[in-house]
Enzyme design. Sequence first.
Site, PDB file in Angstrom:
ATOM      1  N   PHE A 119       0.840  -1.200   0.000  1.00  0.00           N
ATOM      2  CA  PHE A 119       0.000   0.000   0.000  1.00  0.00           C
ATOM      3  C   PHE A 119       0.871   1.243   0.000  1.00  0.00           C
ATOM      4  CE2 PHE A 119      -1.953   3.446   2.468  1.00  0.00           C
ATOM      5  CZ  PHE A 119      -3.145   3.639   1.782  1.00  0.00           C
ATOM      6  N   LEU A 122       4.180  -0.864   3.563  1.00  0.00           N
ATOM      7  CA  LEU A 122       3.498   0.423   3.684  1.00  0.00           C
ATOM      8  C   LEU A 122       4.453   1.578   3.385  1.00  0.00           C
ATOM      9  CD1 LEU A 122       1.662  -0.242   7.076  1.00  0.00           C
ATOM     10  CD2 LEU A 122       0.662  -0.412   4.781  1.00  0.00           C
ATOM     11  N   GLU A 123       4.139   2.357   2.360  1.00  0.00           N
ATOM     12  CA  GLU A 123       4.831   3.634   2.151  1.00  0.00           C
ATOM     13  C   GLU A 123       3.801   4.727   2.340  1.00  0.00           C
ATOM     14  OE1 GLU A 123       6.461   6.873  -0.742  1.00  0.00           O
ATOM     15  OE2 GLU A 123       6.449   4.886  -1.681  1.00  0.00           O
ATOM     16  N   LEU A 124       3.943   5.462   3.432  1.00  0.00           N
ATOM     17  CA  LEU A 124       2.901   6.399   3.842  1.00  0.00           C
ATOM     18  C   LEU A 124       3.387   7.841   3.695  1.00  0.00           C
ATOM     19  CD1 LEU A 124       1.783   4.268   6.915  1.00  0.00           C
ATOM     20  CD2 LEU A 124       1.019   4.124   4.529  1.00  0.00           C
TER      21      LEU A 124
END
Length: 457
Positions: free
Chosen positions: A204, A227-229
Amino acid sequence: MTIKCISPIDGSVYAERETLTRTQADTAVARAKSAQAAWALRPLADRIALVQAGVAAVGAMNDDIVPELAHQMGRPVRYGGEFGGFNERATYMAKIAEDALAPIVVEDSDKFRRVIKRVPHGLVLVVAPWNYPYMTAINTVAPALIAGNAVMLKHASQTPLVGERMAAAFHSAGVPTDVFQNVFLDHATTSDLIADRAFGFVNFTGSVGGGKAMEVAAAGTFTGIGLELGGKDPGYVMDDANLDAAVDTLIDGAMFNSGQCCCGIERIYVHESLFYQFVEKAVAIVNGYKLGNPLDTETTIGPMAHVRFADEVRAQTAEAIAMGAKAHIDPALFPDDGGAYLMPQILTNVTHDMRVMRDESFGPVVGIMSVKNDAEAIRLINDSNFGLTASIWTQDTARAEAIADQLETGTVFMNRADYLDPGLCWTGCKDTGRGGGLSVIGFHNLTRPKSYHMKKV
């Protein structure tokens, strides 16, 4: 449910797509899992060739893709789309695949064969964002397919045509339709599928809130998640920096794509001996930008992808000014400001008490602070909930690396910024997320180790 892409150019509905029902989604998952077994049995060289052909097919569509991106998320057509980075990343991952996925032979004697192999997770869900919709998607799609996984791509509602383009291109190149599927899913169906272990791995890229929702959905399933947020990436201009190069790169990193970049520069710390010169040069650059319709080849800054994104940046900027920040860009230079069209801004007299220096802005605004020394810069850089990249400007590599060792980020650049090197792991810490894409590590995250302990009789 109907997904609508509202074009930031004029607020019109540019595209509409119906989401899958849960029954339809379950059918798509079943088809993907069935097709994946045969895909994984194909020789690695065949999978690499098919993925490379799919990438080339996307390139052949570029003349159509560029204006579509302008309509969907506002990037000016003058910049020519994303195929350069898209192709670079996929090509690199194809190049290293054989070595990255090679079995580790511990022993192969007359008594034992002991081997660790990398095997695919099965079905990988890729949830991709709108800001760099092709490049962010290919980061996972290419290595996942090469490694033998099936892939379902769920793209952002702001860029619904991207997944369709990619799927059509890869299918035309020979990748089986059930092995790579573009799907339109609502949030509830996505979460339910994850909770029901539909996927072997989920990648995501998006907001911190979205990442938390993914973790909640996967809780107790032991499904791997990448996760790269969010990000609040800093630049640090040291006393021995090449000033012109630093200004050019950091301001471009702050403003390009209307500031809508995960690793864009959102705060800058400049040694006090260079501070006023840096600000003067930065203002001169930004004053030369042209805000306008992204279909106009003269436009250098287009609209933000949505009015609400622009309004958040306006709110952060206004709050900072009310708290004592100084705005350096004259609104009269940007008469088209309004709605999704947001003028760029440079702020000084900023502090970390201001949201513009702490919250992710994701827009064309940057705060610049003067610092006395490395220690102060390190403290300010690490005073953040995010940790994606940092950009250090100096001619002393040893000094830069010593500072880099103390920074809480996934990547540290020296004398460059806002670039994703496919040979290095793309990763972060703190609220930026966890996991890692691209590089050898990207292949390792898209596979699992499997040990073979064979006693020969």
